[in-house]
Design an enzyme around this catalytic site. Sequence first.
Site, PDB file in Angstrom:
ATOM      1  N   ALA A  63       0.620  -1.160  -0.257  1.00  0.00           N
ATOM      2  CA  ALA A  63       0.185   0.190  -0.379  1.00  0.00           C
ATOM      3  C   ALA A  63       0.691   1.411   0.684  1.00  0.00           C
ATOM      4  O   ALA A  63       1.940   1.450   0.838  1.00  0.00           O
ATOM      5  CB  ALA A  63      -0.485   0.047   1.274  1.00  0.00           C
ATOM      6  N   GLY A 107       0.947  -4.920   0.886  1.00  0.00           N
ATOM      7  CA  GLY A 107      -1.048  -5.082   0.115  1.00  0.00           C
ATOM      8  C   GLY A 107      -0.507  -5.922  -1.383  1.00  0.00           C
ATOM      9  O   GLY A 107      -1.127  -6.463  -1.782  1.00  0.00           O
ATOM     10  N   GLU A 110      -0.683  -9.649  -0.752  1.00  0.00           N
ATOM     11  CA  GLU A 110      -1.533  -9.884  -0.248  1.00  0.00           C
ATOM     12  C   GLU A 110      -2.031 -10.129  -1.726  1.00  0.00           C
ATOM     13  O   GLU A 110      -3.282 -10.942  -1.735  1.00  0.00           O
ATOM     14  CB  GLU A 110      -2.593  -8.596   0.414  1.00  0.00           C
ATOM     15  CG  GLU A 110      -1.948  -8.512   1.681  1.00  0.00           C
ATOM     16  CD  GLU A 110      -2.656  -8.023   2.547  1.00  0.00           C
ATOM     17  OE1 GLU A 110      -2.461  -6.362   2.449  1.00  0.00           O
ATOM     18  OE2 GLU A 110      -2.699  -7.941   3.663  1.00  0.00           O
ATOM     19  N   GLU A 130       4.857  -5.046   7.425  1.00  0.00           N
ATOM     20  CA  GLU A 130       3.462  -4.001   8.132  1.00  0.00           C
ATOM     21  C   GLU A 130       3.997  -4.226   9.650  1.00  0.00           C
ATOM     22  O   GLU A 130       3.498  -2.782  10.423  1.00  0.00           O
ATOM     23  CB  GLU A 130       1.910  -4.834   7.981  1.00  0.00           C
ATOM     24  CG  GLU A 130       1.435  -4.352   6.763  1.00  0.00           C
ATOM     25  CD  GLU A 130       1.611  -5.610   5.524  1.00  0.00           C
ATOM     26  OE1 GLU A 130       2.682  -5.929   5.663  1.00  0.00           O
ATOM     27  OE2 GLU A 130       0.934  -5.529   4.431  1.00  0.00           O
TER      28      GLU A 130
HETATM   29  N1  CO8 Z   1       4.886   3.612  -0.242  1.00  0.00           N
HETATM   30  C1  CO8 Z   1       4.534   4.888  -0.851  1.00  0.00           C
HETATM   31  N2  CO8 Z   1       6.080   4.636  -1.446  1.00  0.00           N
HETATM   32  C2  CO8 Z   1       6.472   3.536  -1.764  1.00  0.00           C
HETATM   33  C3  CO8 Z   1       6.945   2.485  -1.187  1.00  0.00           C
HETATM   34  C4  CO8 Z   1       5.569   2.022  -0.388  1.00  0.00           C
HETATM   35  N3  CO8 Z   1       4.444   0.793  -0.130  1.00  0.00           N
HETATM   36  N4  CO8 Z   1       8.049   1.670  -1.545  1.00  0.00           N
HETATM   37  C5  CO8 Z   1       8.576   2.539  -1.783  1.00  0.00           C
HETATM   38  N5  CO8 Z   1       8.228   3.754  -2.116  1.00  0.00           N
HETATM   39  C6  CO8 Z   1       8.798   4.899  -2.699  1.00  0.00           C
HETATM   40  C7  CO8 Z   1      10.028   5.443  -2.228  1.00  0.00           C
HETATM   41  O1  CO8 Z   1       9.614   6.209  -1.221  1.00  0.00           O
HETATM   42  C8  CO8 Z   1      10.838   6.072  -2.869  1.00  0.00           C
HETATM   43  O2  CO8 Z   1      10.481   6.818  -3.889  1.00  0.00           O
HETATM   44  P1  CO8 Z   1      11.062   8.419  -3.639  1.00  0.00           P
HETATM   45  O3  CO8 Z   1      12.372   8.058  -4.650  1.00  0.00           O
HETATM   46  O4  CO8 Z   1       9.848   8.986  -3.841  1.00  0.00           O
HETATM   47  O5  CO8 Z   1      11.681   8.654  -2.141  1.00  0.00           O
HETATM   48  C9  CO8 Z   1      10.760   5.268  -4.423  1.00  0.00           C
HETATM   49  O6  CO8 Z   1       9.076   4.335  -3.984  1.00  0.00           O
HETATM   50  C10 CO8 Z   1      11.833   3.724  -4.317  1.00  0.00           C
HETATM   51  O7  CO8 Z   1      11.932   3.597  -3.037  1.00  0.00           O
HETATM   52  P2  CO8 Z   1      13.241   3.158  -2.352  1.00  0.00           P
HETATM   53  O8  CO8 Z   1      14.029   4.432  -2.685  1.00  0.00           O
HETATM   54  O9  CO8 Z   1      13.174   3.026  -0.895  1.00  0.00           O
HETATM   55  O10 CO8 Z   1      14.172   2.134  -3.162  1.00  0.00           O
HETATM   56  P3  CO8 Z   1      15.073   1.385  -2.227  1.00  0.00           P
HETATM   57  O11 CO8 Z   1      15.701   0.006  -3.022  1.00  0.00           O
HETATM   58  O12 CO8 Z   1      16.524   2.017  -1.268  1.00  0.00           O
HETATM   59  O13 CO8 Z   1      14.108   0.850  -1.213  1.00  0.00           O
HETATM   60  C11 CO8 Z   1      12.530  -1.098  -0.160  1.00  0.00           C
HETATM   61  C12 CO8 Z   1      13.163  -0.691  -1.575  1.00  0.00           C
HETATM   62  C13 CO8 Z   1      13.116  -1.909   1.007  1.00  0.00           C
HETATM   63  C14 CO8 Z   1      11.036  -2.198  -0.574  1.00  0.00           C
HETATM   64  C15 CO8 Z   1      11.933   0.115   0.650  1.00  0.00           C
HETATM   65  O14 CO8 Z   1      10.911   1.331  -0.604  1.00  0.00           O
HETATM   66  C16 CO8 Z   1      10.293   0.156   1.438  1.00  0.00           C
HETATM   67  O15 CO8 Z   1      10.666  -0.179   2.328  1.00  0.00           O
HETATM   68  N6  CO8 Z   1       9.248   0.001   1.025  1.00  0.00           N
HETATM   69  C17 CO8 Z   1       7.739   0.262   1.875  1.00  0.00           C
HETATM   70  C18 CO8 Z   1       8.178  -1.517   2.083  1.00  0.00           C
HETATM   71  C19 CO8 Z   1       6.906  -1.543   3.235  1.00  0.00           C
HETATM   72  O16 CO8 Z   1       7.077  -0.851   3.948  1.00  0.00           O
HETATM   73  N7  CO8 Z   1       5.509  -1.740   1.941  1.00  0.00           N
HETATM   74  C20 CO8 Z   1       4.262  -1.885   3.198  1.00  0.00           C
HETATM   75  C21 CO8 Z   1       3.387  -0.748   2.957  1.00  0.00           C
HETATM   76  S1  CO8 Z   1       2.382  -0.546   4.087  1.00  0.00           S
HETATM   77  C22 CO8 Z   1       0.896  -2.038   3.130  1.00  0.00           C
HETATM   78  O17 CO8 Z   1       1.138  -2.395   2.818  1.00  0.00           O
HETATM   79  C23 CO8 Z   1      -0.695  -2.171   4.026  1.00  0.00           C
HETATM   80  C24 CO8 Z   1      -1.459  -2.971   3.707  1.00  0.00           C
HETATM   81  C25 CO8 Z   1      -2.549  -3.655   4.396  1.00  0.00           C
HETATM   82  C26 CO8 Z   1      -2.906  -2.059   5.358  1.00  0.00           C
HETATM   83  C27 CO8 Z   1      -4.845  -2.527   5.437  1.00  0.00           C
HETATM   84  C28 CO8 Z   1      -5.227  -1.356   5.899  1.00  0.00           C
HETATM   85  C29 CO8 Z   1      -6.692  -1.482   5.198  1.00  0.00           C
END
Ligand code: CO8
Length: 256
Positions: A63, A107, A110, A130
């Site tokens: 997400a 997500g 999922e 998460e």
């Molecule tokens: N959301 C928003 N932006 C994201 C996400 C994300 N999940 N993942 C990556 N991005 C963006 C980064 O912010 C970055 O953007 P910018 O260049 O503008 O800063 C771009 O993508 C590239 O990412 P990174 O520079 O971080 O790339 P890396 O290769 O260094 O790292 C990672 C890759 C390890 C995957 C890192 O991006 C990361 O940790 N991302 C988050 C992953 C995460 O935590 N996902 C789970 C999200 S929560 C979820 O899915 C919940 C669902 C259920 C909820 C139910 C509610 C009802």
Amino acid sequence: MSIDYKKEGKIAIFTINNPEALNAFSPEAAKELSKALMDFRDDDGLWVGILTGAGEKAFCAGADIKSMLPFYKDNTYTGWKKPASIYRGMELWKPVIAAVNGLCLGGGMEIALACDFRIAAEKAQFGFPEAKLGVVPGMGGTQRLPRLVPFGKAAEMMFTGDSIDAQEAYRIGMVNKVVPLPELMPTTMKIAERICQAGPLAVRAIKQAMYQGMDVALEQGLQLESFLLAYAFDSEDFDEGIKAFTERRKPDFKAK
Ligand code: CO8
């Protein structure tokens, strides 16, 4: 558009398309995917779906932490119904395969787990981060993962938030095949085409029997299976399947 939706013969291809943010899923993408899936369900010419991500790095990094999670938080108690599952209320019995091209997190996991099975690229990674964000895999993750892999493995993945690689995902049965990235779509298309050779109504009945039968007593599951078998017997496709076998030719199924 956050979702590219393409039709190739009998196969529908859904591509999550937000590669700058690793295909993170926004509320708009959720709505678009839902609409595309409903079109797929209702289009008689489409028999199998494939879900994948744009680019080489990610299937879907979850997400969108900046837009979707705050949206969910603000709307959880206001009568807006969050999508507990991407197929909520859809009765989608056509098969859907996930072609996991890279990072598959939160997500994204999922979405992949909601597909019937998964083919992974060698560099794909799978995880539920998460808990690290103080949130729960709340679009079906806590329910689907322990039904697919050993309970302890699911618990470890979700409690720690740590990812596993494609080989480990294959070892524990989360993915059916691991292939080099350039072979991912051709391999998945080939499997989808194989499924298109089978009787489509029978395939849908099998899927429905598997999902609806999984959580009921065996006796009830067997009744459901008999009901769906009767439905298949009544189809023109069944008659065609038998006729084609007798005439030693390939069946020409029509989904009727
Ligand atoms: N959301 C928003 N932006 C994201 C996400 C994300 N999940 N993942 C990556 N991005 C963006 C980064 O912010 C970055 O953007 P910018 O260049 O503008 O800063 C771009 O993508 C590239 O990412 P990174 O520079 O971080 O790339 P890396 O290769 O260094 O790292 C990672 C890759 C390890 C995957 C890192 O991006 C990361 O940790 N991302 C988050 C992953 C995460 O935590 N996902 C789970 C999200 S929560 C979820 O899915 C919940 C669902 C259920 C909820 C139910 C509610 C009802």
